[in-house]
Design an enzyme around this catalytic site. Structure first.
Site, PDB file in Angstrom:
ATOM      1  N   GLU A 182       0.730  -0.795  -0.252  1.00 12.93           N
ATOM      2  CA  GLU A 182      -0.137   0.032  -0.304  1.00 12.93           C
ATOM      3  C   GLU A 182       0.794   0.814   0.064  1.00 12.93           C
ATOM      4  OE1 GLU A 182      -3.720   0.223   2.523  1.00 12.93           O
ATOM      5  OE2 GLU A 182      -2.498   0.945   3.932  1.00 12.93           O
ATOM      6  N   CYS A 183       0.703   2.110  -1.243  1.00  9.42           N
ATOM      7  CA  CYS A 183       1.407   3.371  -1.096  1.00  9.42           C
ATOM      8  C   CYS A 183       3.704   3.084  -0.607  1.00  9.42           C
ATOM      9  CB  CYS A 183       1.093   4.914  -0.836  1.00  9.42           C
ATOM     10  SG  CYS A 183       1.288   6.057  -0.929  1.00  9.42           S
ATOM     11  N   GLY A 184       3.606   3.631   0.007  1.00  7.34           N
ATOM     12  CA  GLY A 184       4.988   3.094   0.695  1.00  7.34           C
ATOM     13  C   GLY A 184       5.422   2.059   0.601  1.00  7.34           C
ATOM     14  N   SER A 205      -0.939  -1.015  -4.828  1.00  4.96           N
ATOM     15  CA  SER A 205      -1.064   0.389  -5.376  1.00  4.96           C
ATOM     16  C   SER A 205      -1.136   1.204  -4.505  1.00  4.96           C
ATOM     17  CB  SER A 205      -3.145   0.170  -5.122  1.00  4.96           C
ATOM     18  OG  SER A 205      -3.401   0.986  -5.560  1.00  4.96           O
TER      19      SER A 205
END
Length: 450
Positions: A327-329, A423
């Site tokens: 997730e993201c990072g 994502s």
């Protein structure tokens, strides 16, 4: 818990804009009462990972988000009622400016009868302070109101000018003077995490000391606004879809963007949670699935690049068909390379082809939803990097008001690469536990194509 309505002291700390000092005042108020032996519960309006860390330090309790869209009105009502049933004081920190966003902090205040304590950065104003305070109070008729506090004031004389500018003197809650002793440092995604500062509690105590000298700080619990909290509807039972599964969750300064409610949801789904720190050199625990949350991999890129063993362990995990939700990072760490803001290129863990590059400006911001197995999982996006990858998105997220099941066009890419799901989208698991379970099971994930 008995579903009887309860009444307790409560305020919503808001401001005309971001950067006015909402977190400092909210955390100082919480710390002031908590260190006097009172039970204080704090919440954050809207999506946020960093401000809640400061509020949790001040209260000694988990801090949940309240958002009429992302978490939903029923969830907000249940959490506020549960907190009020055991707390002497409930503090909700607003988001951005009081009327910014849809839904806004003002919407939340109005929906639950939370009186607004307005914090105004007054360092470059005098009489205009009164106009701004009047406008905040009266822009929306009937908005619950607690008063106004001036922040970053230059002197006692300056504070007197600000107080005299108010049309209603009883709205004055005091002033906090400029002082580095309790300033909360910031970086590109917001406040620096309280866990990264050795003097975080000293900063909160200094802010609480300053607040104690104001009219607001001198008020007793009984003199603070009293709010009647009705019980919310009973939450639907969560099926134990992840029973018997162990999920390994990265948690350290590089991967710190974790909502406590997300951990609660995974446990209610039946999962056993184990935590590990890539920065501390921990090995990947034995597990059925991995969650790499968001955070600051760009600030720790060199240390992560040196974890060849972690890269190999995650690669073996994915090769065995075991799911990874990045997730993201967490996703950033899985690409081949990460380019820092200074242009330095660091090799990452190569579970996803391509590279991510830090930008000087925001690359994504706002509420989002992802359709999984026909159900919408709500959340948001907030990032300063972009990715360049040959992978085609398996789906894209959608903004509120767009049917998540038909794709989103300009939403965040959702990548599926073998058993890796990744994502920039930050999911609020409690918005749809069944959709969440699909992120962590071994079956091919069913998403709406973007």
């Amino acid at each position: 818990m008995d579903a009887v309505a309860v009444t307790t002291a409560a305020v919503l700390v808001a401001a005309p804009a971001s950067g006015q000092g909402k977190t400092t005042v909210a955390a100082a108020l919480a710390r002031l009462h908590a260190r006097q032996g009172r039970t204080v519960r704090a919440f954050k309006c809207g999506p946020d990972f960093l401000d809640p860390h400061w509020l949790a330090l001040a209260t000694g309790a988990p801090v949940h988000s309240l958002d009429l869209w992302m978490t939903g009105e029923a969830d907000c009502r249940r959490r506020l009622h549960e907190a009020a049933a055991t707390a002497d004081l409930v503090i909700v920190e607003g988001v951005m400016g009081l009327f910014d966003g849809d839904p806004s902090a003002a919407d939340l205040a109005e929906r639950f009868g939370l009186p607004v304590l307005a914090v105004i950065d007054a360092q470059a104003m005098a009489g205009t302070f009164g106009a701004l305070a009047f406008g905040l109070q009266n822009f929306r008729p009937g908005l619950p109101w607690a008063g106004v506090l001036a922040n970053r004031v230059g002197s006692d004389r300056h504070a007197g000018m600000l107080q005299d500018a108010l049309r209603e003197p009883d709205q004055w809650l005091g002033a906090l003077q400029r002082g580095p002793g309790f300033a909360l440092p910031e970086r590109h995604l917001g406040l620096v995490d309280s866990g990264e500062l050795g003097d975080a509690m000293q900063r909160l105590d200094a802010a609480a000391d300053a607040l104690a000298a104001t009219p607001l700080g001198r008020r007793t619990i009984a003199q603070l606004p009293q709010v009647h909290f009705a019980a919310g509807p009973t939450a639907a039972a969560i099926k134990p879809l992840l029973a018997g599964r162990t999920i390994a969750i990265a948690r350290d300064a590089a991967f710190s963007f974790i909502y406590p409610a997300n951990l609660d949801t995974l446990r209610l789904l039946g999962a056993r949670l184990v935590f590990f720190s890539p920065l501390a050199g921990d090995a990947l625990p034995a597990c059925d699935a991995v969650w790499l949350p968001g955070g600051y991999p760009e600030l720790h890129a060199a240390a992560l690049a040196n974890r060849d063993d972690m890269r190999d362990a995650l690669g073996a995990h994915a090769a065995a068909g075991k799911p990874v939700w990045a997730e993201c990072g967490g996703m950033m760490a899985l690409f081949d390379e990460l380019v820092t803001k200074d242009g330095e290129v660091q090799p990452m863990w190569s579970l996803l082809p391509g590279r991510v590059t830090m930008q000087k400006r925001l690359a994504g911001l706002g509420p989002q939803q992802l359709a999984i197995a026909g159900d919408a999982l709500r959340g948001h996006t907030f990032h300063y990097s972009t990715c360049d990858t040959p992978l085609a998105p398996a789906a894209r997220t959608a903004r509120p008001g767009v049917d998540a099941a038909v794709g989103a066009g300009a939403g965040e890419a959702f990548y599926v690469h073998g058993s890796v799901r990744a994502s920039y989208f930050h999911a609020w698991f409690a918005s749809n536990p069944e959709a969440t379970a699909h992120l962590f099971d071994r079956h091919p994930i069913e998403v709406a194509h973007g």
